[in-house]
Design a protein around this motif. Structure first.
Motif, mmCIF file in Angstrom:
data_model
loop_
_atom_site.group_PDB
_atom_site.id
_atom_site.type_symbol
_atom_site.label_atom_id
_atom_site.label_comp_id
_atom_site.label_asym_id
_atom_site.label_seq_id
_atom_site.Cartn_x
_atom_site.Cartn_y
_atom_site.Cartn_z
ATOM 1 N N LEU A 156 79.420 42.596 -35.942
ATOM 2 C CA LEU A 156 80.461 42.371 -34.904
ATOM 3 C C LEU A 156 79.910 43.003 -33.681
ATOM 4 N N VAL A 157 79.586 42.227 -32.784
ATOM 5 C CA VAL A 157 78.881 42.833 -31.424
ATOM 6 C C VAL A 157 79.668 42.354 -30.297
ATOM 7 N N SER A 158 79.830 43.194 -29.327
ATOM 8 C CA SER A 158 80.553 42.694 -28.186
ATOM 9 C C SER A 158 79.671 42.504 -27.158
ATOM 10 N N PRO A 182 84.908 28.543 -22.804
ATOM 11 C CA PRO A 182 84.878 27.741 -23.961
ATOM 12 C C PRO A 182 86.272 27.544 -24.560
ATOM 13 N N GLU A 183 86.647 26.326 -25.170
ATOM 14 C CA GLU A 183 87.902 26.391 -25.685
ATOM 15 C C GLU A 183 87.799 27.103 -27.290
ATOM 16 N N TRP A 184 86.548 27.230 -27.856
ATOM 17 C CA TRP A 184 86.717 28.146 -28.743
ATOM 18 C C TRP A 184 86.920 29.730 -28.783
ATOM 19 N N GLY A 185 87.073 30.057 -27.283
ATOM 20 C CA GLY A 185 87.197 31.585 -27.263
ATOM 21 C C GLY A 185 88.464 32.325 -27.706
ATOM 22 N N ASN A 186 89.393 31.618 -27.916
ATOM 23 C CA ASN A 186 90.728 32.255 -28.586
ATOM 24 C C ASN A 186 90.583 32.601 -30.011
ATOM 25 N N GLN A 187 89.551 32.096 -30.439
ATOM 26 C CA GLN A 187 89.345 32.528 -31.968
ATOM 27 C C GLN A 187 88.613 33.882 -31.925
ATOM 28 N N LEU A 188 88.085 34.168 -31.093
ATOM 29 C CA LEU A 188 87.168 35.499 -31.061
ATOM 30 C C LEU A 188 87.852 36.809 -30.588
ATOM 31 N N ASP A 189 87.899 37.910 -31.230
ATOM 32 C CA ASP A 189 88.414 39.098 -30.726
ATOM 33 C C ASP A 189 88.174 39.628 -29.572
ATOM 34 N N GLY A 190 89.087 40.075 -28.612
ATOM 35 C CA GLY A 190 89.003 40.761 -27.393
ATOM 36 C C GLY A 190 88.458 39.754 -26.344
ATOM 37 N N PHE A 191 88.616 38.446 -26.411
ATOM 38 C CA PHE A 191 88.259 37.421 -25.399
ATOM 39 C C PHE A 191 89.218 37.636 -24.332
ATOM 40 N N ARG A 192 88.214 37.843 -23.211
ATOM 41 C CA ARG A 192 89.026 37.980 -21.950
ATOM 42 C C ARG A 192 88.140 37.436 -20.818
#
Length: 316
Positions: free
Chosen positions: A86-88, A100-110
């Motif tokens: 897992l990489v930031s 992207p609409e899939w952003g809310n699936q990912l940790d720390g998305f902002r």
């Protein structure tokens, strides 16, 4: 080989073929892979690879497949031997765009502050995502398949007719080879070229949202190596690295990260993304044999791999 020796024959040893074969073998089926090339010579080996739906349709099915795969990759990231971490990092655009609409699936998305973006970029977003070291990951998948009783045999075939007497079920994960094997004229190649360099100490990924440009810009840290990309060249079937393309990739990445200007090149990788209007995961009857197709994943082979394999395993 008598047909009763196997329950399923999988065609192709890239990430889709290996993952599908694992799901079938771990469900108790006797499984073998036939592949024209070993995993380390497939397009999957040449991938970056970071989770993210790219060059792939239909959206509704891809959304399910990619979400399922994301959960598996997160679990695998707890074991360093898998090659998944897992990489930031940051994805950014030179124009104001929606995330992207899939952003809310990912940790720390902002969303990023302007001060966080490289010069010339207008919008960006930060998140943590599975990053896959493909040479290590393909080795892990192969070992997992063999532990479940499956095996890989190198055998190049000209049509699916050559496989129908081997097992009652064939799963076609042949990637770009499906164009001739099926045949499927809707399938084409979108060529990707990457440059692997010595990592000057970069720990976070960066990716530009280039939309449909053939010139991509991203870099992914893989320990002591850094994967620089890339290209998306429709209709190009050449698997030979192009020196001018490699130089342009390095230059684009160095404009964002100056430490890459004189990076030591370790390796060049080229892969042919198997692209069609829609991913083909569907069944057909060929004589008395069930054939399930699983190809046309475009630039999202890793991203949808477990979801597609789960769907196929449920049909058995």
């Amino acid at each position: 080989m008598a047909r009763t020796d196997l329950d399923a024959l999988v065609i192709g040893a890239g990430v889709s073929g290996l993952t599908t074969a694992i799901c079938l073998a771990e469900a108790g089926l006797r499984v073998k892979i036939w592949a024209a090339e070993p995993p380390e010579q497939t397009t999957s080996y040449a991938a970056g690879a970071m989770w993210g739906p790219y060059l792939v349709e239909p959206v509704d099915r891809v959304r399910v497949w990619s979400a399922q795969t994301l959960e598996v990759l997160k679990q695998l990231a707890t074991d360093p031997a898998t090659g998944v971490r897992l990489v930031s990092g940051i994805e950014a655009s030179r124009k104001p765009v929606e995330p992207p609409e899939w952003g809310n699936q990912l940790d720390g998305f902002r969303m990023c502050k302007p001060s966080e973006l490289p010069d010339g970029f207008a919008t960006g977003w930060r998140y943590t995502v599975p990053l896959v070291d493909m040479p290590v990951y393909l080795g892990y998948l192969r070992q997992r398949l063999e532990a479940a009783g499956g095996e890989i045999a190198l055998r190049r075939i000209g049509s699916l007719d050559e496989a129908v007497q081997v097992a009652p079920l064939i799963v076609n994960c042949s990637g770009v080879s499906a164009r001739d094997l099926v045949p499927d004229p809707e399938l084409t190649s979108i060529r990707g070229q990457l440059v692997v360099v010595e990592n000057p100490g970069i720990t976070e990924f960066f990716s530009e949202d280039t939309v449909l440009s053939p010139d991509l810009l991203h870099f992914y840290p893989q320990g002591e190596a850094l994967i620089l990309g890339g290209t998306a060249q429709p209709g190009d079937w050449s698997r030979e690295p192009d020196p001018d393309t490699a130089a342009a990739i390095i230059a684009r990445c160095a404009d964002v990260e100056p430490r890459l200007r004189n990076a030591q090149v370790i390796e060049h990788r080229v892969g042919l993304r198997p692209t069609r209007p829609y991913v083909r995961v569907e069944e057909q009857q060929l004589y008395e044999t069930r054939v399930i197709h699983n190809y046309g994943h475009g630039g999202a082979g890793v991203t949808v791999s477990w979801g597609c394999a789960f769907e196929i395993a449920r049909q058995i």
